[in-house]
Design a protein around this motif. Structure first.
Motif, short mmCIF file in Angstrom:
data_model
loop_
_atom_site.label_atom_id
_atom_site.label_comp_id
_atom_site.label_asym_id
_atom_site.label_seq_id
_atom_site.Cartn_x
_atom_site.Cartn_y
_atom_site.Cartn_z
N GLN A 342 0.61 -1.29 0.00
CA GLN A 342 0.08 0.10 -0.09
C GLN A 342 1.03 1.37 0.07
O GLN A 342 0.42 2.29 -0.18
CB GLN A 342 -1.01 0.10 1.22
CG GLN A 342 -1.93 -1.18 1.08
CD GLN A 342 -2.87 -0.94 0.12
OE1 GLN A 342 -3.39 0.08 -0.28
NE2 GLN A 342 -3.25 -2.00 -0.58
N THR A 343 2.15 1.21 0.14
CA THR A 343 3.09 2.37 0.26
C THR A 343 4.10 2.27 -0.85
O THR A 343 5.03 3.33 -0.76
CB THR A 343 3.58 2.57 1.45
OG1 THR A 343 4.44 1.21 1.82
CG2 THR A 343 2.39 2.71 2.72
N GLY A 344 3.83 1.50 -2.03
CA GLY A 344 5.01 1.38 -2.84
C GLY A 344 6.14 0.51 -2.37
O GLY A 344 7.16 0.85 -3.43
N GLY A 345 6.19 -0.08 -1.56
CA GLY A 345 7.42 -0.91 -1.44
C GLY A 345 7.16 -2.26 -1.60
O GLY A 345 6.10 -2.63 -2.40
N PHE A 346 7.77 -3.24 -0.94
CA PHE A 346 7.57 -4.76 -0.81
C PHE A 346 7.81 -5.45 0.41
O PHE A 346 8.59 -4.75 1.11
CB PHE A 346 8.35 -5.25 -2.07
CG PHE A 346 9.85 -5.55 -2.03
CD1 PHE A 346 10.28 -6.62 -1.35
CD2 PHE A 346 10.52 -4.39 -2.72
CE1 PHE A 346 12.01 -6.37 -1.27
CE2 PHE A 346 11.93 -4.47 -2.40
CZ PHE A 346 12.45 -5.43 -1.64
#
Length: 415
Positions: A342-346
């Protein structure tokens, strides 16, 4: 305690020579209508079909829309190899009528990346302390490079609070102090339960979430950078091992001669706690939503790592069924996936290949664009807005956060 820790970790962030976000004057005449004008920033990674970063895109090659409405890109910053290039500075903001704003001065570009290593030792197993320290050594060797600014904070008894610094020796000092302090299944079973289930589990989660939320609020002042939060935790589950706890409660009642029932009320204590805790998954989802919204407002990405790696079955001395253990592992690791996605990471969970994960974090925090625009959303009351980014070049693969949530409106003083 935790408030001072969070402030210490990000105290140096404001000193980075970055372009400051536009702010409203604090005092206005009573007859002037109060408006909020904010530059929305979001980062995007553009790669070709072979996975190579594309560093030569121009501002007019990006197409940004918010809730389906095209937006005009006002700023664009390129980071390649950790070096920052300010391609398009923000234009002068059009002030509301009746307000005179001072002219802004362009800030000097700065190199280096920004990392916050968040060690949630309240949710890390003590017997995995060796794996945790090995992971931290890998981070120090493979991820944090000379010129990178980083801070380290822990939630529990490791008591780590390293201010934002370039001094890599502080990493070595922190590694020696780190140890897991998570609850064991036996401790979870023996812990008292409140009206919402195991109270200690919720307390520990609230400590972690409150601390990282406070840090994210501080990081909002750092702009035009992709801020990476390396979040090390085993994840969260507000209702772990319900059948295990139920069996223990009933066996304890039978040993007391009560057959597991309250002799005064005829009530099964576990069923009472189970009913009170039936919304545990919804409560946890709400906590995660608040956390990811704060991260998106700060333009920060969570890179969550579970140092347990590939998780096997429970210890042989713990009487937990394999099915219930697998359900607990799935629920806890899913929270780490949600935070990252949801925050563009993994999320690096259920995997022992930490080197591959760190290499990917290294690449994603070195090469990216930061786009900024003044929102022209036709519905100013809508708090959560969907973002879509495309490029005019064919065959490109884009990675970006898909939404952001507006900050709560500040309360007007004296009204």
């Amino acid at each position: 305690m935790f408030s001072r820790t969070a402030a210490a970790v990000v105290a140096c962030a404001a000193s980075i020579p970055l372009i400051a976000a536009s702010q409203e004057p604090q005092q206005q005449r009573p007859d002037v209508i109060r408006r909020s004008i904010e530059l929305v920033r979001t980062d995007v990674i553009v790669r070709d079909r072979e996975g190579r970063f594309i560093p030569d895109l121009q501002k007019d090659e990006f197409i940004v829309s918010e809730d389906g409405v095209l937006q005009e890109i006002a700023t664009m910053v390129l980071s390649t190899g950790g070096r920052i290039y300010n391609i398009a500075a923000p234009p002068p903001m059009q002030a509301p009528e009746g307000i005179i704003l001072p002219q802004t001065r362009p800030a000097t570009d700065a190199s280096g990346r920004i990392f916050l290593i968040f060690v949630d030792d309240l949710h890390l197993d003590f017997h995995n302390t060796g794996r945790l320290r090995d992971l931290m050594k890998r981070i120090a060797k493979q991820l944090i490079h000379d010129g990178d600014m980083f801070g380290i904070v822990s939630t529990g008894p490791s008591s780590i609070a390293v201010d934002m610094t370039y001094d890599r020796t502080r990493l070595d000092e922190a590694i020696k102090k780190i140890s897991g302090a998570g609850l064991t299944p036996t401790e979870i079973m023996q812990a008292p339960e409140g009206v919402q289930g195991p109270s200690e589990i919720r307390h520990r989660a609230h400590v972690a979430f409150s601390l990282v939320n406070e840090i994210l609020g501080k990081l909002e002042s750092v702009v035009d950078r992709r801020k990476a939060i390396v979040y090390i935790s085993n994840g969260y589950d507000f209702d772990p091992f319900p059948e295990f706890r139920r069996t223990d409660d009933r066996e304890a009642g039978e040993m007391r001669g009560g057959g597991g029932m309250n002799q005064d009320t005829g009530e099964d204590p576990f069923l009472r706690n189970s009913n009170n805790n039936r919304f545990s998954d919804a409560d946890l989802a709400m906590e995660m939503a608040y956390l990811t919204r704060a991260a998106n407002r700060a333009n920060a990405s969570f890179y969550t790592i579970d140092p347990r790696g590939l998780v096997g079955g429970p210890d042989i001395d713990v009487n937990i069924s394999p099915t219930e253990w697998a359900q607990h592992i799935r629920k806890s690791t899913d929270t780490l996936r949600v935070m990252a996605e949801q925050t563009g990471g993994f999320a690096a969970v259920n995997s022992n290949d930490f080197n591959k994960a760190l290499q990917r974090i290294d690449a994603e925090t070195s090469d990216y664009y930061v786009l900024g625009y003044y929102s022209t959303n036709p519905d100013p009351t809508k708090r959560t807005r969907a973002i879509d980014i495309k490029v005019k070049r064919p065959g490109m693969n884009l990675t970006f956060r898909s939404s952001y949530t507006l900050r709560p409106l500040p309360k007007t003083m004296g009204r």
